[in-house]
Design an enzyme around this catalytic site. Structure first.
Site, PDB file in Angstrom:
ATOM      1  CG  ASN A 113     -14.000 -47.272 -18.387  1.00  0.00           C
ATOM      2  OD1 ASN A 113     -12.947 -46.983 -17.852  1.00  0.00           O
ATOM      3  ND2 ASN A 113     -14.451 -48.525 -18.417  1.00  0.00           N
ATOM      4  CB  ILE A 121     -19.323 -41.760 -19.244  1.00  0.00           C
ATOM      5  CG1 ILE A 121     -18.976 -40.567 -20.124  1.00  0.00           C
ATOM      6  CG2 ILE A 121     -18.233 -42.029 -18.206  1.00  0.00           C
ATOM      7  CD1 ILE A 121     -19.081 -39.221 -19.405  1.00  0.00           C
ATOM      8  CB  CYS A 122     -18.899 -47.548 -18.637  1.00  0.00           C
ATOM      9  SG  CYS A 122     -19.268 -48.936 -17.564  1.00  0.00           S
ATOM     10  CG  LEU A 123     -18.063 -42.920 -13.230  1.00  0.00           C
ATOM     11  CD1 LEU A 123     -16.733 -43.598 -12.867  1.00  0.00           C
ATOM     12  CD2 LEU A 123     -17.852 -41.413 -13.376  1.00  0.00           C
TER      13      LEU A 123
END
Length: 150
Positions: A76, A83-85
């Site tokens: 991620n 950041i993929c959150l």
């Protein structure tokens, strides 16, 4: 915004949690640097990562932009440190503070969202934990060596 950022900083300092830390790097309080230690017992154990945090004018009603400064091999996290959150995007809430967000990123390291990878190679390798762990450590050490030689 400044009062909220001071509150977030106070919360970080009062918790005494050495696994996450952050502090402002300019007088506006809008730019911070942070450190996350890899979670104990995970493939990131004993690894430290630096992150940059930029707060928008409308913080806490809009999420900060957080990126890894230290390269991080993770499903991620892309090569630019993005950041993929979900809590940094559509699931953001004004009730979240810097400490909670950093702890969430630390948790993401141990438990990636493989349905939404930014690094497809890391997502695929995650299935083979032994090879994944080896790759994480090799890349971390290589990147640290590059940093020392700058």
């Amino acid at each position: 915004m400044a009062a909220r950022l001071f509150s977030d900083l106070r919360e970080l300092m009062s918790q005494g949690d050495s696994s996450v830390s952050a502090f402002p790097i300019d007088d506006t309080m809008r730019h911070w640097t942070a450190t996350i230690k890899g979670g104990q017992g995970t493939v990131y154990d004993k690894l430290d990562y630096k992150l940059s945090i930029e707060f928008p004018e409308k913080y806490p009603y809009e999420p900060p932009t957080i990126k890894f400064s230290t390269p991080c091999y993770h499903p991620n996290v892309d090569t630019q440190g993005n950041i993929c959150l979900d809590i940094l995007k559509e699931k953001w809430s004004a009730s979240y503070n810097v400490r909670l967000v950093l702890l969430s990123i630390q948790s993401l390291l141990a438990d990636p969202n493989l349905d939404s990878p930014l690094n497809a190679q890391a997502a695929e390798l995650w299935k083979n934990k032994k090879e994944y762990a080896k790759t994480v450590v090799e890349r971390y050490e290589k990147d640290k060596l590059k940093e020392l030689n700058k």
